[in-house]
Write an enzyme that holds these catalytic residues in place. Sequence first.
Site, mmCIF file in Angstrom:
data_model
loop_
_atom_site.group_PDB
_atom_site.id
_atom_site.type_symbol
_atom_site.label_atom_id
_atom_site.label_comp_id
_atom_site.label_asym_id
_atom_site.label_seq_id
_atom_site.Cartn_x
_atom_site.Cartn_y
_atom_site.Cartn_z
ATOM 1 N N GLU B 60 0.968 -1.163 0.019
ATOM 2 C CA GLU B 60 0.096 0.010 -0.069
ATOM 3 C C GLU B 60 0.848 1.265 -0.151
ATOM 4 O O GLU B 60 0.576 2.241 -0.576
ATOM 5 C CB GLU B 60 -0.826 0.083 1.273
ATOM 6 C CG GLU B 60 -2.316 -0.708 1.156
ATOM 7 C CD GLU B 60 -2.013 -2.363 1.255
ATOM 8 O OE1 GLU B 60 -0.826 -2.721 1.596
ATOM 9 O OE2 GLU B 60 -2.818 -2.979 0.918
ATOM 10 N N HIS B 129 -11.219 -6.338 9.381
ATOM 11 C CA HIS B 129 -11.631 -6.034 7.975
ATOM 12 C C HIS B 129 -13.162 -5.369 7.894
ATOM 13 O O HIS B 129 -13.730 -5.437 6.962
ATOM 14 C CB HIS B 129 -11.596 -7.109 6.981
ATOM 15 C CG HIS B 129 -10.321 -7.692 7.086
ATOM 16 N ND1 HIS B 129 -9.716 -8.750 7.819
ATOM 17 C CD2 HIS B 129 -9.100 -7.498 6.116
ATOM 18 C CE1 HIS B 129 -8.366 -9.093 7.468
ATOM 19 N NE2 HIS B 129 -8.109 -8.358 6.522
#
Lengths: 84, 324, 375
Positions: B60, B129
């Site tokens: 990322e 998540h």
Amino acid sequence: MTEDQIKSVVFRLLKTVAPDTDPTQLKPGDNIRQSLSIDSFDYLQFIVGLDKELGIQTPEEDYGKIGTLKELVEYVSSRRPLAK
Amino acid sequence: MTRLTYREALKQGLREALQSSDKVFLLGEDVGRYGGSFAVSKGLLQEFGPDRIMDVPLSESGFTGAGIGAALGGMRPIVEIMTVNFSLLAMDQIVNNAATLLHMSGGQLNVPLVIRMSCGIGRQLAAQHSHSWEPLFAHIPGLKVVSAGTHEDARKMIMAALLDPNPVILFEYTAMMNLEADMEDPLPAVDLSKAKLRKSGKDLSLITYGSGVYKCLHAAGELAKEGMEVEVLDLRSLRPIDTEAIVASVRKTHRALMVDDAWQSVSISSEVSARIMENCFYELDAPVQRLNGLEVPMPYPKHLEDAAIVQPSQIVNKVRQMLG
Amino acid sequence: MIPYQMPSLGADMESGFLREWKVKPGDTVKRGDIIAEVETQKGIIDIEVFDDGIIGELLIKVDDKVPVGTLMTHILTKDEAAAGIKPEKLTVQQAATAVSPPPVQRHIKASPLARKIAEEKGIDLASVKGTGPDGAITREDVERTTQKTVPAERSVSENVRMAVAAAMSKSNREIPHYYLDTTVDMTKSLTWMAEANKKLPLQERLLPVVLILKAAALACREVPDLNAWWENGPVKKDHVNIGFVVSLRSGGLMVPSINDADQKSLAQLMVALNDVIPRARAMKLKSSELVQTTLTVTSLGEGAVESVYGVIYPPQVAILGFGGIHEAPWAENGMLDVRKVMTITLAADHRATDGQTGNRFLLAINKNLQQPEKL
């Protein structure tokens, strides 16, 4: 001037200085100032009014002579002859 | 009028953006060959080719930095961070580079970057998540933060974000991907700086964004059956917040309830509440109230997950209480 | 450009209703000119300007409720008016917000909006039943009360009653009063006045009250500590403005001020009274006749009870009471006589002065009344 005419002028003048009262309910022997709770200032306006309407100059020493309605009417007629 | 899913609306928006200029390209994990982890970009690789739809390594920080570099170099990149949950790994790039370069360069360097990320719960994705981290990003000067709470915004916000010369964070909602709605065609462009009144009412203002918008509209429908006319204000922009719209709504209804799934402490709802106090305290006829996600790590079991986020029935009950 | 704000027409005034503008933009005004009529709890009051100039834009609509301190218009200089300077609207809003937060009433649970509306409509929240969450008073509750109370709007005389009630309650709550009294021989004054009146036309005849007013006004010069206001401390006043209590025939009272009474002759005082008393009765007073009073005098006149003890009208620090003039036995030089006497009382603020000051003040008034020719 008749007694009734005098009374009608007096009542009108009193009504001017004490608008919330009904001077016509005064009895002949009632003390005007006490009955209508008129203070010295308003009383002076009333005296001034008498002069203007009827031409009567009330000296201060005579205030004592016009305490009641009866006295006042007599005082006015003595100063102002009944017949014109 | 067409009926389509939230996912399809996002895809149409992406396609429109890619068609608008050769400088626009999409980069992210699995956006190309796999078609996007939520199938948002499915088919776009075939349509636009590998230079425009770019699969990237699982880093990322790396690919967000690459997006910033490309933006500095005159491109118009759209970075997809698969979900907000992974954005922490890119946080240094976002906060220290994207948000600050305009300032650090004395106004010489704009970063015309759009970062999309999916946000909120999915289907039982558990504590790591299922984050609702809009407040983390809305805290940072130098960023614009917008939230697509409706199909219309899912379709039109990408284009509006690309037109902004500075970095824009665009939140999309995992749980809404399959949700269908009717949408007008063509749609007018959106103004990213303005909140939008989704439903007008006179009794109370529901102030919300993202996953809260449809829940509030649903609750408002239920309440209307009981004769309560509730207004739904979709903030859309979480940074900057459209204070004017909030104040206008509260001046009208005199009662405000904030609804969002993020943890309550130090949240968007805290900020909105403060602005109401600062700007229209004397218009309030009841204390400002908030409904938020429970401040726990998101549980895995379905019934506990349901209990941890705001449900329309809770909104209905809260409004009933507030309206006495 | 000088801002003209809603004046405070008494310590207890929070706001007034603008009933009439007496000027229009562009009119030239002088200090002391009346520019508007404002209705307060004390009736309709003409408000004056304090500066010369040209009236700017009128920023308040007739019949608006105007909190004290709200910008109403500007007084422009000739140049400014010629240049077409318009005061910015913004300043109005600033003035309005500066005064808008209503006073917090503790212990009553009410929404900010309910408080605001209650404040605007003059509703006591303590009398409203709350139906909101936790029994809080909401806008709806206040509006329900308004609907009930609106038809029974207070009459002017009820308003006067409430204004007197508010001022006197505040006074009794905050001011530690001390009281002194003395009885004075009025013979000299009255004899002198009777002689003077003989020479005067009927309309100009003096009343004892003007002698009293003048005697008190001169005493204010001799003992200035009582010609003062309490404003976080005693503040002596340069002018002697005597408030004169006029009772209204419908109940309640008005206290117009005879400004600079010490400078006026007895004849001038009589003219002033002739002017102000009828206007007080009609509740048509000017703002300068209400807000500058430095000492109040209440006089019962002839035929009344012997003494009256007043309640100080804040922020003044004293009130004089003159009882009815009556005959009484009077001992002097070992001899007993019957004289016309009057009892004078003083109620004074013990924060500002002590009994010795009051003593000197009453003695000064007595001395003045014994020298009527000097009045």
